[in-house]
Every structure is written in C-alpha cells, then in structure tokens.
Motif scaffolding. Structure first.
Motif, PDB file in Angstrom:
ATOM      1  N   TRP A  86      40.962  40.738  37.270  1.00  0.00           N
ATOM      2  CA  TRP A  86      41.361  40.362  38.517  1.00  0.00           C
ATOM      3  C   TRP A  86      42.448  41.125  39.100  1.00  0.00           C
ATOM      4  N   SER A 111      40.610  44.548  39.822  1.00  0.00           N
ATOM      5  CA  SER A 111      39.966  44.698  41.086  1.00  0.00           C
ATOM      6  C   SER A 111      40.998  44.877  42.369  1.00  0.00           C
ATOM      7  N   PHE A 112      41.976  44.351  42.074  1.00  0.00           N
ATOM      8  CA  PHE A 112      43.056  44.657  43.269  1.00  0.00           C
ATOM      9  C   PHE A 112      43.545  45.983  43.173  1.00  0.00           C
TER      10      PHE A 112
END
Lengths: 164, 503
Positions: free
Chosen positions: B134, B137-138
């Motif tokens: 997560w 991907s940020f």
C-alpha cells in the motif's frame, strides 16, 4: 574521562575539522567546473554545507560541555584502562593490519590470513595456543575453498606457493 | 499482475530447497551471533553479507533476513542466562529473565521468550505484507522533490539511534555524509576528495565501510582488553514453559507485537524502545504487577514480543520507500545493491516476484525460528564455550575475505581497516556508529535528489513545496525536530537537577 571533558574535546575537534575542510580540504581536493551559474548545483556546495554543519555541531558540543557538571563518569576508557600493555597491543594490531596489506599481494591472501589469525590470537593472549594454530591454518583454507571454488572470487595467490 | 499471479511468481522463486536451507541456516547463524555477547545481530548480518554474493538475490536476501530474525531472538539467551543482552533490543528481557534464571527457571524464561518471539514475528510479518504494498503504491507518485523531503525526514531517525547524546549522533551523521561525498560528482563527474586515486573515484565501498565500522572495533576492543568478556553461563534448570503460561501472557504478547509493529514501521526507533514500552504496558495492565522485576514470565513475554514485533515492520520503509528502518536493514540494503536491486516503490513494479518471494520466506522464517530456537536454547552452553580469543581472530580473517570478495580489490580491505580505527575512536569517544552508517547510505540520495529537483525546476526552490506530499514531509520533519529538541532540553534539565537532589 568526564562527560564535560569528552564534550569539549569533541567540540574543539569538530571545529578544527570544520575549519580544515573549509579553508584547506574543499578548495584543494574538490574540483568544480568554472562555468556553473548556480552555486546550489556546484560539486562544492554540499561539502561546504556539511563542513559548516560540522562547525555548528562542534560549537554545540562545546556549549553542552560548558553546561555539563564536572564529575566522574564511567566510560569505555576508564572501565578498561589496561595501562601501557594495552597501548603496546594496539600498536601491535596496527602493525598486523599494515603487514596484512603489504604481504597480501606478495604472499597471497591465504598465507597472509594464516599469519594474521595466529598473530592476533597470540596478541590477545589466547589460552588455547594449539587450537589457535589449527584454526589459523584451517579457517583461511576453508574460506579460500568457499570463495574461490563456490563464489568464483579470484583470491590473490601470491608469488610463492599457489593453491589449486 | 493480479495478487494470485504475484503470489505464484513469488512461490516459484522460493519453493526450492536452497531458499529454505538459506532461511534455516540464516536463523541458526543469527541465533548463534545474537547469543554471543559482543558479537550482536548487526555484526552477524554484516559478516554473513559477503557469503550472499555468489547466491541468487532471493536466496541471499532470505539468508540475511534469517540472520536478522535469529539474531534478535538470540540476544535474549545471554540476557536471561548471564544478565548480558546479546543485542540492545534484549535489554528489557533482563528485568524479569535474569531473576527467573536466578530462581532456577532459565529454561522456562527462554521457552517463553521463544514462543513470544515467534508469535510477534508472525504478526509483524503480516503487517509487512499488508502495509508495504500500500505504501509503495502511494510512493510511486514521488519525484525528486518528494524523495528529497522524505530522505530529509528519514535523517531525523538519527535521533533514535544517537544514544545518550543527540549532538554526538549529529556529529556522527555529518561525518557519514561527508564520507559519502568521496568520489566522482554525480552530475558534473569532477573529483571530490579522490586524491587522484582511481580506487576512490567510485566512492568508498559500502560493505568495507560498514564491516570496518561494526566488526573491526570489536577486534580492537578485544586487543585493548583481552579478558573483558569473561563470565559464567547459568544452567537452564528443570522447569519449562507450559501452554498455560503462554495463554496467560497472550494479551501482553499481542499488545507487545502491535507496539513493535507500530514503532518498527517508523524509521530509526528500533527494537529496544519497543521492548521497554511493551514491558511497561504489560506491567501496567497485568494482574501480577507486583511480581514484575522479580521474575515474572509475562514480563519476559512482553519484552520479547516488543522487540521481535519490530523485525518484520522495519522492512516496511525499506521495501516500500527504500529507507532503512534501523542499522540491520541498512546492511540488508547492501545485499539488494550488490545484486543490482534498488529497494523502493519501483521494486513493487519491476521485481514483484522477488517481493512476494520475500513475503513467503518471511512467513516460513517464523516457523524456522521456532525449531532452530528450541534447539539453540539447549545448545547455548556449547555456543558459550567457544573461546572469544579464538573467535575474534576468526572474525578478522572473515572480514578480510568478505570485504575483498565484493570487488576483488585489496584497496577495500585497507578501507575496512581504516574505518575500523575510525569506528574504534568513535567507540572510545562515545560517538554512536549507527548514525554514521545511515547517513552514509542516505547522503548520496539526499544530494542527488536535491540537485535533480533544482535542475528540473530551473533552480526554483519552490519546487520543494510543490504539493501535499512535500508539505506532509516538511510538517512531520518539523514536528520530529521539535520533539527531539524538547526531549533534549528536558533531559538536560533533568541532568542538571539530578546532582542538586543528590547533594
């Protein structure tokens, strides 16, 4: 060594290092093209910033030293002060390191490592001299076998006895 | 690539005997290294690193991760038996572990330490799997200005590894940043502190610097005082941990694991504060509160869960952002670099099989830790019997081979020796080595991203405030610096008040 003395020594050392960097090291040993328009992009910019920070931290350490109360403090040096013998051993260790660097291209890494192991073991007054000699011979050979034949590293062989 | 595809790709990388042997071997080496006071998990990882050069990237990295996890657990063995933590993370384990050993319950304490460590390890690994992807991907939307602000924030982690003096930590970090400037300039290709030597043009070898900084000072400390290590190990006793003990401590273990995950995912905090926080929380909430500090098995469980909960979580910033969470992950970055891999968000795109392979390997490592740890507890007596004055010359020879093998260059061995003396001087003047190493890694990244951002913006400094991400990092950096300064001022005030109270 007291905390105060330690901070002061470090602070003065950092300020001297900062001055040396700014006035001698960076101008002489950092090269920069003459046509750079923006100082921020110069190869000298970053070293100068760091040299300045060293000076600031040095001043901070001196200030912290002044504010620290004088008193005894147990540290590495005080806790293990071994007198003259310790300094002699340290010089011996430095000589072993210099010798290792000098002999490695001539004798080869394996034979130099054997000498290095044995001398270090005797320097730290091992209570197992026979085991030390056996380890001094076996360990470099095992490491040579691994690095030369498994990892494919070209271990320096020297000018005298070459290993398969 | 879907989740199942990624998982299968990862499985195809690690589903072989070599990978599992590397993991199990790594855990065993780590437990061995962590269990010998003065050796430490950091040194064990540093010394194992050269052996990974000839391996496949995934195998080598799994070996190092095994050493890391084994080392963190191994530190509790001497903490419980001889009141000497093998790693700083095990310091809190002494509080109840050693009194248990004095009561003849060392086996029970070690057993609980192992069970708590394995549970915390599983929870930490799951957190890594959930959060790293997560975060990565940020981070894919990061450009040079965002990376510059991120690395600047990461440098504040130095406060967490500075020990008792922030100024000495800062000095150490600046020295590391200065050393990182050696070599050809990243943009213009001009010489910086190379003294005309071609060996210096590529910069100083990272492995030589880190081994010199962490392993050689131990050799020199032994030369200075050859008998400092002498101590006696205790017997394990006849009492062993029961499932009932585990059940009673389960809440403290889970709480400690979550504390470890939270603190571990913030770069620089490390395992020791997590262990102490977990211990104090367990003590605050336990029914056996008065027993804490006198040999309470729940205390051992809480502190071990706290320090092992950090192990998987420190890999979150490493894998997702390319920022090392602590010294050991800083060394593990070296393994990635040696194999031509750059940890960070792009790794989740380019090497997704490797990422999932690592996740699978980490889950397996918890199982390995349980079995290897069980054997190690009983075998520690023999580990402790290895004469330190034979071990240290062996470490020296291992360092010589390991550093030479990186580039087949004798010059690197010289750099290692020189850095060893620098590290020893730092040890004597109580300058922490960890900030030096972290700054040495982050320094080139910081400078490179700064200059790239300036180039792309036409030297407009406003580029560093161009969006919410940069503003976020500036804000957290400012908050962290404020907190550090406040902590320093409070500590100084307490230090000044202490002698007055004593007098």
């Amino acid at each position: 060594m007291s905390e105060r003395r330690l901070q002061m020594q470090l602070g003065i050392g950092a300020c001297l290092a900062s001055a040396f960097l700014i006035f001698a090291a960076i101008p002489n040993w950092v090269a920069a093209p003459s046509n750079i328009k923006n100082i921020l992009l110069s190869p000298m910019f970053w070293p100068y910033v760091l040299a300045g920070c060293t000076g600031v931290v040095g001043l901070g350490l001196i200030a912290a030293g002044y504010r620290t109360a004088e008193g005894p403090s147990e540290d590495f040096v005080d806790a293990h002060d071994e007198g003259m013998g310790a300094w002699v051993r340290m010089i011996g260790m430095a000589l072993i390191m210099v010798g290792t660097m000098a002999l490695m291209p001539r004798l080869g890494m394996v034979w130099t490592s054997m000498l290095c192991f044995a001398l270090t073991a005797f320097l730290v007054k091992t209570r197992h001299p026979v085991a030390a000699v056996i380890c001094a011979v076996v360990l470099p050979l095992v490491l040579y076998a691994f690095f030369a034949h498994v990892a494919g590293v070209a271990i320096p062989q020297g000018n005298f006895v070459r290993l398969p | 690539m879907s989740f199942i595809d990624s998982l299968m790709a990862g499985l195809s990388l690690v589903a072989n005997l070599e990978s599992f042997l590397a993991l199990a071997g790594g855990v065993a080496i780590g437990v061995f290294g962590g269990a010998i006071p003065g050796m430490s998990a950091t040194m064990a990882v540093a010394l194992t690193l050269p052996f990974t050069f000839a391996m496949q990237p995934i195998t080598g990295i799994l070996l190092l991760l095994g050493v890391y996890k084994g080392g963190i657990f191994g530190g509790c063995i001497p903490a419980i038996l001889i009141k000497t933590p093998g790693t700083p993370a095990s310091s809190a384990t002494i509080l109840d572990g050693y009194p248990m050993a004095e009561k003849g319950e060392a086996g029970r304490a070690l057993g609980m330490a192992l069970w708590a460590s394995c549970t915390a390890d599983v929870i930490s690994n799951l957190a890594l799997i959930v959060f790293a992807g997560w975060l990565a991907s940020f981070a894919l939307s990061f450009g040079p200005p965002e990376f510059f602000t991120l690395i600047l924030f990461s440098l504040t982690i130095i406060a967490g590894v500075s020990g008792d003096s922030l100024l000495r930590g800062a000095l150490s970090a600046i020295l590391g940043l200065l050393l990182a400037t050696v070599g050809l300039d990243l943009i213009y290709g001009t010489n910086r502190f190379t003294f005309g030597d071609p060996n210096m043009m590529g910069g100083l070898n990272f492995i030589a610097v880190l081994i010199g900084l962490f392993a050689i000072p131990e050799v020199l400390a032994m030369v200075w005082h050859p008998t400092a290590h002498l101590g006696k190990a205790r017997s394990l006793g006849n009492n062993w941990v029961s499932f009932d003990d585990y059940k009673k401590s389960f809440r403290s273990i889970v709480r400690g694991s979550l504390i470890g995950v939270f603190l571990g995912s913030i770069p620089g905090i490390g395992a020791a504060p997590s262990a102490f926080l977990s211990y104090s929380e367990a003590r605050r909430k336990s029914k056996n509160k008065p027993n804490f500090g006198k040999g309470e098995v729940e205390g051992v469980a809480a502190s071990e869960a706290g320090n092992n909960g950090v192990a998987g979580a420190t890999l979150i910033p490493l894998l997702a952002l390319g920022v090392p969470g602590d010294v050991i992950t800083a060394i593990i970055i070296g393994a990635f670099m040696i194999h031509g891999l750059q940890p960070g968000p792009m790794m989740f795109v380019l090497n997704v099989d490797l990422i999932y392979g690592l996740f699978i390997g980490l889950i397996v490592s918890s199982i390995c830790l349980f079995f290897v740890g069980s054997v190690a507890i009983k075998g520690f007596k023999y580990v402790a019997d290895v004469p330190k004055r034979l071990l240290i010359p062996g470490v020296l020879v291992l360092c010589v081979y390991g550093v030479y093998a990186v580039n087949n260059n004798i010059f690197d061995v010289g750099v290692m020796f020189a850095m060893g003396w620098v590290g020893y001087a730092m040890m004597r003047w109580r300058i922490p080595a960890a900030p030096f190493l972290i700054a040495f890694i982050l320094g080139p990244l910081l400078e490179d991203n700064f200059r790239q951002a300036m180039l792309m913006s036409g030297s407009d400094w406003k580029v560093f405030f161009r969006g919410p991400i940069t503003w976020f990092f500036w804000t957290v950096t400012a908050i962290t610096i404020f907190a550090i300064v406040r902590m320093g001022v409070n500590a100084a005030r307490e230090g000044r008040n202490q002698p007055e109270k004593e007098s």
